[in-house]
Design an enzyme around this catalytic site. Structure first.
Site, PDB file in Angstrom:
ATOM      1  N   ASP A  41      16.234 -13.405   6.248  1.00 30.96           N
ATOM      2  CA  ASP A  41      15.814 -14.772   5.976  1.00 30.96           C
ATOM      3  C   ASP A  41      16.995 -15.701   6.249  1.00 30.96           C
ATOM      4  OD1 ASP A  41      17.501 -14.479   3.825  1.00 30.96           O
ATOM      5  OD2 ASP A  41      15.932 -14.469   2.320  1.00 30.96           O
ATOM      6  N   ASP A  57       7.194  -9.627   1.732  1.00 32.24           N
ATOM      7  CA  ASP A  57       8.424  -9.064   1.166  1.00 32.24           C
ATOM      8  C   ASP A  57       8.558  -9.526  -0.268  1.00 32.24           C
ATOM      9  OD1 ASP A  57      11.042 -11.009   0.692  1.00 32.24           O
ATOM     10  OD2 ASP A  57       9.514 -11.915   1.976  1.00 32.24           O
ATOM     11  N   CYS A  97       0.543   9.741  -6.827  1.00 30.65           N
ATOM     12  CA  CYS A  97       1.651   9.345  -5.951  1.00 30.65           C
ATOM     13  C   CYS A  97       2.341  10.574  -5.370  1.00 30.65           C
ATOM     14  CB  CYS A  97       2.653   8.485  -6.714  1.00 30.65           C
ATOM     15  SG  CYS A  97       4.029   7.880  -5.701  1.00 30.65           S
ATOM     16  N   CYS A 103       5.544  10.486  -4.144  1.00 33.08           N
ATOM     17  CA  CYS A 103       6.997  10.286  -4.066  1.00 33.08           C
ATOM     18  C   CYS A 103       7.744  11.382  -4.828  1.00 33.08           C
ATOM     19  CB  CYS A 103       7.380   8.906  -4.606  1.00 33.08           C
ATOM     20  SG  CYS A 103       7.437   8.770  -6.411  1.00 33.08           S
ATOM     21  N   CYS A 131       7.470  11.203  -8.756  1.00 30.27           N
ATOM     22  CA  CYS A 131       6.213  11.654  -9.358  1.00 30.27           C
ATOM     23  C   CYS A 131       5.978  13.145  -9.166  1.00 30.27           C
ATOM     24  CB  CYS A 131       5.055  10.856  -8.769  1.00 30.27           C
ATOM     25  SG  CYS A 131       5.098   9.114  -9.249  1.00 30.27           S
ATOM     26  N   HIS A 174       9.920   5.171  -6.763  1.00 29.83           N
ATOM     27  CA  HIS A 174       8.476   5.200  -6.950  1.00 29.83           C
ATOM     28  C   HIS A 174       7.842   3.847  -6.650  1.00 29.83           C
ATOM     29  CE1 HIS A 174       4.497   5.480  -8.614  1.00 29.83           C
ATOM     30  NE2 HIS A 174       4.778   4.405  -9.331  1.00 29.83           N
TER      31      HIS A 174
END
Length: 373
Positions: free
Chosen positions: A93, A266, A304, A306, A309, A335
């Protein structure tokens, strides 16, 4: 220019579209959520972590990197990609939002913004030309024009002045931009005033940017107001260019934004909330420091995939949070970011199958949202 956007499929029931963006550091499908790496790092996560959870593009912040470690040092390192060892796309940005959020520490003029560093109080000046100089040195694949973001609420004349200044600055940014391997996006302002939003869009369309950011939303206005602005403005935006809703990252806003035609998002939300012990799960938010999770040996989110998890219980994560262990921020951040990336993967699949509205209703029911929130 080595930047390209293509629409692969449009949803037959909504304004949503499935697309792909091509950059010098690879391509990615849209709609997409971009994790925020403010200071050339997504807090608590390594580049390896980000790749494992399928982050396709990340965002870094021009204002913060200008102050520390300095854009000349990053240029000497070979650019931001080499400096932080990330070989996938990066968006920077312009620093406009951060500068204007300084409030009492800055002075806005037509030439640019005078401000004091939040780090040490030192005096600085950033003009549109300076912002582009910094972003050219950082070397991100997508860079944003320097804009003036107004707070919510603000009066009509303040928002109007900011629109006109943003348009003037956008022209100067485009004139100063030197690198063909970077795509410069313009940023639409106008607060919550429909006519100003359209005025800002029309002025920026004259400059023919390869993509457009929608700035100045999610700054305190009610969500229905944000949705109304998107519904009013997006149909007038180019269909062949990406639309980027800046600073938005809650699951409901991601889904509703996509339905209205947004391609990119974002937000710092997943890592910022993780550091407080708050996790987003398929069944809603979980504040892990709360007592009910002390003896909860189930996974954080059984749906999940990930690392967190698959390997740790809510009881263990609560222990880490209460003990203020660094690992708590790491595991919950991992996560939360994966949760939003996976959400966008499921959204893209729903668009492919023309079932995005059904997906939204199912997600909201499980998560605990209602459409009036």
């Amino acid at each position: 220019m080595s930047f390209k956007f293509e629409v692969i499929k449009e949803c037959s029931k909504t304004g949503a579209r499935l697309g792909r963006i091509y950059t010098p550091h690879g391509s990615f499908e849209t709609p997409i959520f971009m994790p925020v790496g403010t200071q050339a790092t997504v807090k608590a996560l390594t580049p390896r972590d980000l790749k494992e959870i399928n982050a396709q593009i990340i965002l870094a912040n021009t204002y913060h990197l200008y102050l520390r470690p300095g854009y000349e040092l990053i240029r000497q390192a070979g650019g931001l990609h080499k400096f932080m060892n990330w070989d996938r796309p990066i968006l920077t940005d312009s620093g406009g939002f951060q500068v204007f959020s300084l409030a009492d520490l800055r002075e806005i003029t037509d030439e640019g913004v005078y401000f004091r560093s939040h780090l040490d109080g030192s005096k600085h000046f950033i003009s549109p030309e300076k912002a582009i100089e910094i972003e050219n040195a950082l070397g991100a694949d997508i860079i944003m024009a320097f804009d003036e973001c107004v707070p919510y609420p603000c009066d009509y004349e303040t928002a109007k002045d900011a629109v006109e200044r943003t348009s003037r600055w956008a022209r100067r940014c485009k004139a100063a931009h030197q690198r063909e391997d970077q795509a410069l996006f313009g940023i639409i302002q106008g607060s919550v005033f429909r006519d100003l939003r359209m005025r800002s869009l029309e002025q920026l369309l004259e400059l023919d940017f390869p993509g457009y950011g929608i700035g100045g939303l999610s700054v305190g206005e009610p969500k229905p107001v944000m949705y109304e602005i998107l519904e009013h403005m997006i149909p007038a935006m180019p269909k062949d260019k990406p639309r980027y809703l800046m600073g938005v990252g809650s699951p409901d806003c991601l889904i509703e934004g996509v339905i209205r035609g947004v391609d990119m998002f974002d937000c710092v939300l997943p890592t910022r909330t993780a550091r407080t012990g708050l996790a987003m799960t398929s069944r809603g938010k979980v504040m892990l420091r709360n007592a009910p999770y002390q003896r909860d040996f189930s996974p954080l989110d059984p749906e999940c995939d990930c690392y967190t998890c698959q390997n740790f219980s809510r009881a263990y994560l609560r222990h880490l949070v209460k003990a203020r262990e660094i690992l708590a921020a790491i595991l919950i951040s991992l996560h939360n970011v994966r949760f939003l990336i996976r959400l966008m993967e499921e959204i893209r699949e729903a668009i492919r199958n023309d079932r995005l509205l059904e997906y939204r209703d199912s997600f909201f029911e499980k998560y605990g949202y209602n459409n009036k929130e």
